[in-house]
Scaffold this active site. Structure first.
Site, PDB file in Angstrom:
ATOM      1  CD  GLU A 198      -7.307  -5.375   1.272  1.00 41.07           C
ATOM      2  OE1 GLU A 198      -6.212  -5.962   1.211  1.00 41.07           O
ATOM      3  OE2 GLU A 198      -7.488  -4.198   0.912  1.00 41.07           O
ATOM      4  CD  GLU A 250      -2.006  -8.473  -2.895  1.00 40.32           C
ATOM      5  OE1 GLU A 250      -2.584  -8.630  -3.995  1.00 40.32           O
ATOM      6  OE2 GLU A 250      -1.794  -7.354  -2.407  1.00 40.32           O
ATOM      7  CB  SER A 308      -0.906   0.008   1.235  1.00 37.98           C
ATOM      8  OG  SER A 308      -0.145  -0.173   2.420  1.00 37.98           O
TER       9      SER A 308
HETATM   10  O1  KIV Z   1      -0.330  -3.424   1.522  1.00 37.82           O
HETATM   11  C1  KIV Z   1      -1.009  -3.371   2.564  1.00 37.82           C
HETATM   12  O2  KIV Z   1      -0.970  -2.413   3.335  1.00 37.82           O
HETATM   13  C2  KIV Z   1      -1.900  -4.491   2.842  1.00 37.82           C
HETATM   14  C3  KIV Z   1      -2.931  -4.311   3.884  1.00 37.82           C
HETATM   15  C4  KIV Z   1      -4.060  -3.542   3.333  1.00 37.82           C
HETATM   16  C5  KIV Z   1      -3.354  -5.600   4.476  1.00 37.82           C
HETATM   17  O3  KIV Z   1      -1.801  -5.501   2.205  1.00 37.82           O
END
Ligand code: KIV
Length: 248
Positions: free
Chosen positions: A165, A100, A31
């Site tokens: 998520e 993921e 993120s």
């Molecule tokens: O990249 C991230 O911050 C995440 C969270 C939203 C779980 O994968």
């Protein structure tokens, strides 16, 4: 039993404060592509950018369990390339690596890492790296049968836990009750083993939009803006530096 706590960090100072807060896990999530680097999708972040942030977080929180996040660029290198990239995160000092989705390639990579003694965290439900490819963003994932079979496949491949998520609360509960490893929810209700949020959302530092599942504990963007405005105004009117900031 008390719930597990996880938040994201991408930099030294945030990591320091998170370590002092008693948090269980720090996630250096991809993120950071969106909220730290300003890319439109998480697919754009490079391996070096992810590793740079991972090392900064490790310097700030040397005693906290840090979760790395394998970026899209590494996943798309195939098994050997993705495995080699994964090892770079462990060299940077992470406790476990988040990978993921539960597609065949991911399961193969996870098993290879687990068999070599590394800890891996799964991530199912809304998985930005794959859905962005198809421009389906911010959708609740509601296929209970699929999610449960993915969770079981990941458990079988040896993950230590799972991020769920944007999964309906009832499905997140079903998964949590059906597997032996922990679940960490984000937008997945209150029945998971623990919770994670993107720290910039929680702090109100990223304020371009706010998903419904986010709770703001602070309004840092406005705070920062007010501080910058005060600085600009004080320098322009020669109020800063004042006597106490003058060295001699
Ligand atoms: O990249 C991230 O911050 C995440 C969270 C939203 C779980 O994968």
């Amino acid at each position: 039993m008390s719930k597990l706590t996880m938040l994201t960090a991408y930099d030294f100072n945030t990591a320091r404060a998170l370590e002092q807060s008693g948090l269980d896990y720090i996630l250096v999530g991809d993120s950071l592509a969106n909220v730290f680097l300003g890319y439109k999708t998480t697919q754009e972040v490079s391996l070096d950018e992810m590793l740079m942030c991972t090392r900064a977080v490790k310097r700030g929180a040397p005693n906290t369990k840090i979760i790395g996040d394998l970026p899209y660029v590494s996943v798309s290198k195939g098994l050997t390339g993705a495995y080699e990239d994964s090892l770079k995160f462990f060299e940077a000092g992470i406790y476990a690596l988040k990978i993921e989705n539960a597609e065949a390639e991911s399961l193969e990579l996870i098993s290879k890492l687990v068999n070599a003694g590394y800890k891996v965290l799964g991530h199912i439900g809304y998985t930005p790296q794959s859905v962005e490819k198809f421009s389906i963003q911010n959708k609740l994932i509601t296929d209970a049968e699929l999610l449960l079979s993915e969770a079981k496949a990941l458990e079988k491949s040896g993950v230590i836990g799972l991020v769920l998520e944007m999964v309906p609360e009832a499905i997140a509960k079903l998964i949590t009750d059906s597997i032996r490893v922990f679940t960490i929810g984000i937008g997945a209700g209150s029945h998971t083993t623990g919770q994670v949020l993107v720290t910039d959302d929680l702090l109100g530092r990223f304020n371009l939009f706010k998903p419904k599942f986010v709770k703001r504990y602070s309004y840092q963007y406005e705070d920062m803006l007010n501080a910058f405005k005060a600085y600009v105004s004080e320098v322009k009117s020669a109020q800063f530096p004042a006597l106490e900031q003058v060295l001699a």
